[in-house]
Design an enzyme around this catalytic site. Structure first.
Site, mmCIF file in Angstrom:
data_model
loop_
_atom_site.group_PDB
_atom_site.id
_atom_site.type_symbol
_atom_site.label_atom_id
_atom_site.label_comp_id
_atom_site.label_asym_id
_atom_site.label_seq_id
_atom_site.Cartn_x
_atom_site.Cartn_y
_atom_site.Cartn_z
ATOM 1 N N HIS A 194 11.249 29.803 5.262
ATOM 2 C CA HIS A 194 10.426 30.271 4.158
ATOM 3 C C HIS A 194 9.459 29.149 3.770
ATOM 4 C CE1 HIS A 194 13.933 33.144 2.943
ATOM 5 N NE2 HIS A 194 13.320 33.519 4.048
ATOM 6 N N SER A 203 15.790 28.248 4.362
ATOM 7 C CA SER A 203 14.830 28.222 3.264
ATOM 8 C C SER A 203 14.976 26.884 2.552
ATOM 9 C CB SER A 203 15.067 29.416 2.330
ATOM 10 O OG SER A 203 14.070 29.484 1.339
ATOM 11 N N ASP A 237 18.265 36.356 2.262
ATOM 12 C CA ASP A 237 17.674 36.580 3.576
ATOM 13 C C ASP A 237 18.527 35.894 4.640
ATOM 14 O OD1 ASP A 237 15.836 37.451 5.456
ATOM 15 O OD2 ASP A 237 14.469 35.764 5.144
#
Length: 203
Positions: free
Chosen positions: A50, A23, A143
């Protein structure tokens, strides 16, 4: 916590697939990792980052000139080709199904994220088990931690970016709190490790 360090050499067995998740701050790491994948590498590579949901991804355009392997945005029901790098498209979960084939999903976000790293890693662990390498990079949420644990439970090999080298350390730290990955390394050492991998079998 004592962190694992890089093994003296890459494993003798080839991997059939590599999953990468990240991310915030992970683009910098990918700029080091993707050029390290040699043209002889036959493992399929699946990447979930992401990204903004309302804009097309430019990752293939950005990284293709630096990468010896072909890059493409994943398509639903697409058969997996060896030696190819697949990016999850914005606002879709990317999964690996039997075949192996790719699948895209608009199921609810996981940790506020779609694509979800956990979803990709867990599906790839089911598909490839011990023939899978998972790499978790910089990020600002949790995540990927459950996904790394799933890959490890399935017998795969796991690498987490050293939080001290990550612009956003939340994601790698969450993985380290949940499990003990095989290696915890900064991006350049991850790149050196994957560059030494033996040629994998066709997926």
């Amino acid at each position: 916590m004592t962190r694992p360090t890089m093994a003296p050499a890459a494993p003798a067995k080839p991997f059939e697939a590599i999953v990468v998740g990240g991310s915030a701050g992970s683009i910098e790491a990918l700029a080091v990792l993707l050029p390290a994948l040699p043209a002889r590498q036959r493992a399929a590579v699946f990447i979930a980052l992401h990204l903004p949901r309302d804009r097309p991804s430019l990752l293939c355009d950005i990284f293709q000139p630096r990468c010896a392997l072909p890059l493409r945005e994943a398509q639903d029901k697409e058969p997996v080709e060896a030696g190819t790098v697949y990016f999850a498209p914005p606002d879709y979960h990317l999964l690996v199904d039997a075949g192996p084939r790719l699948a895209l999903s608009v199921d609810d976000p996981v940790h506020f994220s779609r694509p979800s790293i956990d979803v990709l890693f867990e599906s790839a662990a089911d598909a490839y088990a011990g023939r899978l390498l998972a790499i978790l990079l910089s990020g600002a949420n949790h995540d990927g931690a459950q996904g790394i644990a799933a890959v490890q439970a399935a017998g795969g090999t796991t690498i987490v970016q050293d939080p001290e080298s990550a612009p956003m350390s939340t994601m790698p730290e969450a993985a380290l709190q949940l499990c003990r990955p095989d290696h915890v390394l900064p991006p350049q050492r991850i790149a050196d490790w994957i560059a030494a991998l033996p040629q994998g079998a066709r997926a």
